[in-house]
Design a protein around this motif. Structure first.
Motif, PDB file in Angstrom:
ATOM      1  N   THR A   1     -14.556 -10.341   8.516  1.00 32.74           N
ATOM      2  CA  THR A   1     -13.135 -10.445   8.828  1.00 32.74           C
ATOM      3  C   THR A   1     -12.412  -9.275   8.165  1.00 32.74           C
ATOM      4  N   GLN A   2     -11.519  -8.653   8.909  1.00 31.10           N
ATOM      5  CA  GLN A   2     -10.851  -7.432   8.432  1.00 31.10           C
ATOM      6  C   GLN A   2      -9.679  -7.789   7.522  1.00 31.10           C
ATOM      7  N   VAL A   3      -9.637  -7.121   6.376  1.00 27.21           N
ATOM      8  CA  VAL A   3      -8.497  -7.207   5.471  1.00 27.21           C
ATOM      9  C   VAL A   3      -7.930  -5.801   5.315  1.00 27.21           C
ATOM     10  N   THR A   4      -6.649  -5.663   5.612  1.00 30.73           N
ATOM     11  CA  THR A   4      -5.985  -4.366   5.493  1.00 30.73           C
ATOM     12  C   THR A   4      -4.777  -4.531   4.588  1.00 30.73           C
ATOM     13  N   VAL A   5      -4.732  -3.726   3.528  1.00 27.77           N
ATOM     14  CA  VAL A   5      -3.635  -3.775   2.570  1.00 27.77           C
ATOM     15  C   VAL A   5      -2.860  -2.469   2.664  1.00 27.77           C
ATOM     16  N   SER A   6      -1.599  -2.563   3.023  1.00 33.94           N
ATOM     17  CA  SER A   6      -0.769  -1.372   3.154  1.00 33.94           C
ATOM     18  C   SER A   6      -0.030  -1.097   1.851  1.00 33.94           C
ATOM     19  N   SER A   7       0.202   0.168   1.603  1.00 34.45           N
ATOM     20  CA  SER A   7       0.887   0.559   0.359  1.00 34.45           C
ATOM     21  C   SER A   7       2.391   0.585   0.535  1.00 34.45           C
TER      22      SER A   7
END
Length: 120
Positions: A114-120
């Motif tokens: 499962t994709q986890v994307t954390v934006s800054s």
């Protein structure tokens, strides 16, 4: 046939939280340690956390200690990964794994990720 199915990934801002779930089916994993691994973009897959069923022994990668929490439900069919204070470097595909052969060595059973994307 053994099957592991992850859910709970998504896009979140830095400092946010996500809770991943992994449901095991098709066989009994009650004697198998289960855990989470992740693969950041362009990098190799790495260990994140592990939990054993009998003793509930838990260990984490240093990079997630104090921010991530692995847990299980009493039926021993689902494990969770509560991820707090997420950082951009936590961006990865997260995989559930069963049958870990050591504190950070994967077993033969994998979920689809499962994709986890954390934006800054």
């Amino acid at each position: 046939q053994a099957q592991l199915v992850e859910s709970g990934g998504g896009l979140v801002q830095a400092g946010g939280s996500l809770n991943l779930s992994c449901v095991a089916s098709g066989r009994t994993f009650s004697r198998h340690p289960m855990g989470w691994f992740r693969q950041p973009p362009g990098k190799e897959r790495e260990f994140v956390a592990r939990i054993t069923w009998e003793s509930g022994r838990i260990n984490y990668a240093d990079s997630v200690k104090g921010r991530f929490t692995i847990s299980r439900d009493n039926t021993k069919t689902t494990i969770y990964l509560q991820m707090n204070n997420l950082k951009p470097e936590d961006t990865a595909v997260y995989y559930c794994n069963a049958g870990l052969t050591g504190p950070d060595k994967p077993g033969e059973y994998w979920g689809q990720g499962t994709q986890v994307t954390v934006s800054s």
